[in-house]
Write an enzyme that holds these catalytic residues in place. Structure first.
Site, mmCIF file in Angstrom:
data_model
loop_
_atom_site.group_PDB
_atom_site.id
_atom_site.type_symbol
_atom_site.label_atom_id
_atom_site.label_comp_id
_atom_site.label_asym_id
_atom_site.label_seq_id
_atom_site.Cartn_x
_atom_site.Cartn_y
_atom_site.Cartn_z
ATOM 1 C CG MET A 92 -5.820 -15.353 -35.237
ATOM 2 S SD MET A 92 -4.883 -16.899 -35.296
ATOM 3 C CE MET A 92 -3.224 -16.282 -35.072
ATOM 4 C CG HIS A 111 -0.645 -25.253 -34.234
ATOM 5 N ND1 HIS A 111 -0.622 -23.895 -33.988
ATOM 6 C CD2 HIS A 111 0.651 -25.625 -34.406
ATOM 7 C CE1 HIS A 111 0.626 -23.474 -34.009
ATOM 8 N NE2 HIS A 111 1.427 -24.500 -34.267
#
Length: 203
Positions: A92, A111
């Site tokens: 992240m 994703h």
């Protein structure tokens, strides 16, 4: 032929990391996981790596003067271990050119949406809020933009009328855990080629 040497980058629970570990242990994935890179030393993925016997590079970003500073340190670790492919699996943090450039075409990300729709954070929540009937999972090369790199593979996931973010996430994550190891195996078998934005998979 020697196994492909990979490093996995993750920040959280590590379910995709675990899927890779399980696929290796089950003989479905011909890679060696050389390193887990994690920006949150207390994250559950670090414990998963310890249990799997995978070395870790754990760091706290705020202890460095810049992103480039810790990425330079990470690159030294990757090069020392002969890492051939970086797998971003729930990592992240924004990645800079320091890391992207030397590994372009050798760094992939997963994703939770059908890119180019719903890039960035919370792809699942974005899809649900928009009201799409179909979302899914994308594995793509990393090019330094926000989930903008060339697409390698995608799997669709239907959105039910009564889905919550939690119920949709459960199916998205199951799709991720199936797709990511399979794409890594295609790369390990040298069956994936990149030409500009176009990716070809040899069957």
């Amino acid at each position: 032929m020697a196994s492909l040497r990979i490093a996995v980058f993750a920040s959280g629970q590590g379910t995709n990391f675990q899927a890779i570990v399980d696929a290796v242990q089950e003989g479905k994935l011909d890679v060696t996981i050389e390193l887990l890179v994690c920006d949150k030393p207390a994250a559950p993925v670090a414990e998963r790596a310890r249990k799997a016997g995978v070395d870790t590079f754990l760091f706290t970003p705020k202890e460095y003067p810049s992103r480039e500073a810790y990425e330079t340190e990470i690159i030294a670790e990757l090069q020392r271990r002969g890492v051939e492919l970086i797998v971003l699996a729930g990592y992240m943090r924004i990645i800079t050119s320091v890391l992207v450039e030397p590994f372009y075409g050798r760094m992939i990300n997963i994703h939770p949406a059908l890119l180019p729709a719903f890039p960035g954070v919370n792809g699942i929540g974005q899809a649900l809020a928009y009201g799409v009937k179909l979302t899914g999972v994308t594995v793509h090369y990393v090019d330094g933009g926000m989930d903008s790199g060339p697409i390698i593979a995608q799997v669709p996931v239907e959105v039910a009328s009564d889905d919550t973010e939690s119920s949709l996430a459960e199916r998205i994550h199951a799709a991720e855990q199936a797709l990511l190891p399979s794409v890594i195996q295609l790369i390990a078998e040298n069956r994936v080629s990149l030409d500009g934005r176009h990716v070809t998979i040899r069957r």
